[in-house]
Design an enzyme around this catalytic site. Structure first.
Site, PDB file in Angstrom:
ATOM      1  CG  HIS A 148      -2.044   0.981   1.134  1.00  0.00           C
ATOM      2  ND1 HIS A 148      -1.904   2.316   1.465  1.00  0.00           N
ATOM      3  CD2 HIS A 148      -3.337   0.823   0.733  1.00  0.00           C
ATOM      4  CE1 HIS A 148      -3.064   2.929   1.283  1.00  0.00           C
ATOM      5  NE2 HIS A 148      -3.938   2.067   0.839  1.00  0.00           N
ATOM      6  CG  ASP A 163      -7.736  -2.387  -2.924  1.00  0.00           C
ATOM      7  OD1 ASP A 163      -8.903  -1.979  -2.802  1.00  0.00           O
ATOM      8  OD2 ASP A 163      -6.747  -1.648  -2.872  1.00  0.00           O
TER       9      ASP A 163
END
Length: 430
Positions: A307, A365
């Site tokens: 991330h 995600d």
């Protein structure tokens, strides 16, 4: 005593003192608002990676510690004990509601879910294979033409009506877009269903037979919405703020946020995870695929891992991982090839020193894409689901901005590298 930071231009000898601003959490910030006036220079920060564009009291992220707070509350506590509507109310109002306040808010949301019938006809103008995000963005923008009674941003009551209306109607707008792509009749919202159960019914019910809502599916959706409700000054939230800073009507600002979220580097990341799993094909190809990821000369990326902000494990991923397994087990899809592939990829990557040393852990995600697929939601709708959740955060940030007495229209500057001043040359002399 306030702190000062001295900045000196070695070329000109000019110097200035910048105020050091301290927040309640996070690193200090240098106030450079007078830098151009004092020193005659701009700052250069592509992507705004080191620039605080606003002061906010809504969400805090500690990327190194892997921590996410909504109004000071750890997202893990909210995910365990709260629900999406309460989290939305928390983000918007700044405090946990009393039971009476929550009941009034939830009832208001329920009573605002229907769309103007003329607005529903808007969908007939879209091609049958139009992307759902294109429809949602356009319909949200058009709401200003149908609900003009709540576009005065200076009126607190109108701001409240707008906030309730957009959170209530976005699922209905999304469901109508989905039904349009299928060529199925629109399913009206039901006031006897809770927020996420109502979404599932609008998505999957048909007039010819009853539809039973799986409580685990509704619970999973509610959890995903909590985890996606806000994430500080991300691209779409910053877009909402920038558009809103012009004084535009709030529906236009939210529509701009939807358009920004559509990008594959932002809201489309979970869709990219499923595309990656399709590309890998089977468990037998995982090692070959990971070898390509490690190859510097190959442009293959491991989607759903790592991330931009979190330098540790994404705290949302820890929460959603357990739900992912529950959904796969409950819905009987744990033995499906794609789900088996995803879980095997997770297992291998978490043990591989290459990814562990780079802190490339599964992010939210990775799991959300798997859950949405297990719920039967097509990948073209993944980002739409993200938009439904993130609307709570967008509204909170928009309200915070327009009620700030120091609000100014956003106006980023640039480093110009084009040609210098030159005279126009007529056609015959070129």
């Amino acid at each position: 005593m306030s702190q000062k930071f001295e900045l000196k231009n070695l070329a000109t000898g000019k110097s200035t003192q910048l105020d050091v601003m301290s927040g309640s959490l996070g690193p200090d910030v240098l106030n450079i608002s007078q830098l151009t006036k004092d020193m005659g220079v701009f700052t250069f920060d592509p992507g705004f990676m080191a620039t605080a564009s606003t002061e906010s009291r809504i969400t805090f992220i500690d990327g190194d510690a892997g921590e996410l707070l909504y109004r000071g509350y750890p997202v893990a506590q909210l995910a365990e004990r709260s629900n999406f509507l309460e989290v939305a109310q928390l983000l918007i109002t700044g405090k946990l509601p009393t039971k009476a306040e929550y009941d009034a808010f939830a009832n208001s949301i329920t009573r605002h879910t229907m769309l103007n019938e003329h607005l529903l006809r808007f969908y007939q103008g879209f091609h049958h294979d139009a992307h759902p995000m294109a429809m949602v963005s356009a319909v949200v923008a058009s709401m200003a033409a149908f609900y003009r009674d709540a576009t005065d941003i200076g009126d607190p009551r109108q701001r409240e009506i707008f906030a309730h209306r957009i959170i209530a109607k976005l699922p209905t707008i999304a469901a109508a877009a989905y039904k349009h792509t299928l060529g199925q009749p629109f399913v009206y919202p039901r006031n006897d269903l809770r927020y996420c159960a109502n979404i599932m019914n609008m998505f999957f019910a048909v007039p010819c037979e009853p539809y039973a809502i799986d409580p685990v599916a509704a619970e999973a959706l509610d959890l995903l919405f909590i985890l996606h409700a806000d994430h500080e000054q991300n691209a779409s939230t910053s877009t909402v703020r920038l558009a809103g800073s012009t004084g535009t009507n709030p529906y236009a600002a939210i529509s701009a946020g939807v358009a920004s979220l559509w990008g594959p580097a932002h809201g489309g990341a979970n869709e990219a995870v499923i595309d990656m799993l399709d590309e890998i094909g089977s468990v037998a190809n995982i090692d070959k695929f990971l070898a390509r990821v490690k190859d510097k000369n190959d442009h293959v990326r491991l989607m759903g891992f790592g991330h931009r902000v979190y330098k540790n494990f994404d705290p949302r991923a820890k929460i959603i991982r357990e739900m992912c397994y529950r959904v796969l087990d409950k819905l009987g899809k744990g033995n499906g090839p794609m789900f088996e592939l995803a879980l095997k990829l997770e297992e291998i990557a978490l043990k591989d020193d290459y990814f562990v040393s780079r802190k490339l852990y599964p992010n939210v995600d990775f799991y959300s894409g798997i859950i949405y697929s297990a719920l039967g939601i097509p990948r073209s709708m993944f980002t739409v689901m993200f938009a439904i959740a993130r609307t709570a955060g967008w509204v909170a940030h928009w309200q915070e901005m327009v009620t700030d007495p120091h609000m100014r229209i956003g106006r980023p500057r640039q480093l110009y590298t084009g040609p210098g001043k030159r005279d126009y040359v007529p056609f015959e002399q070129r």
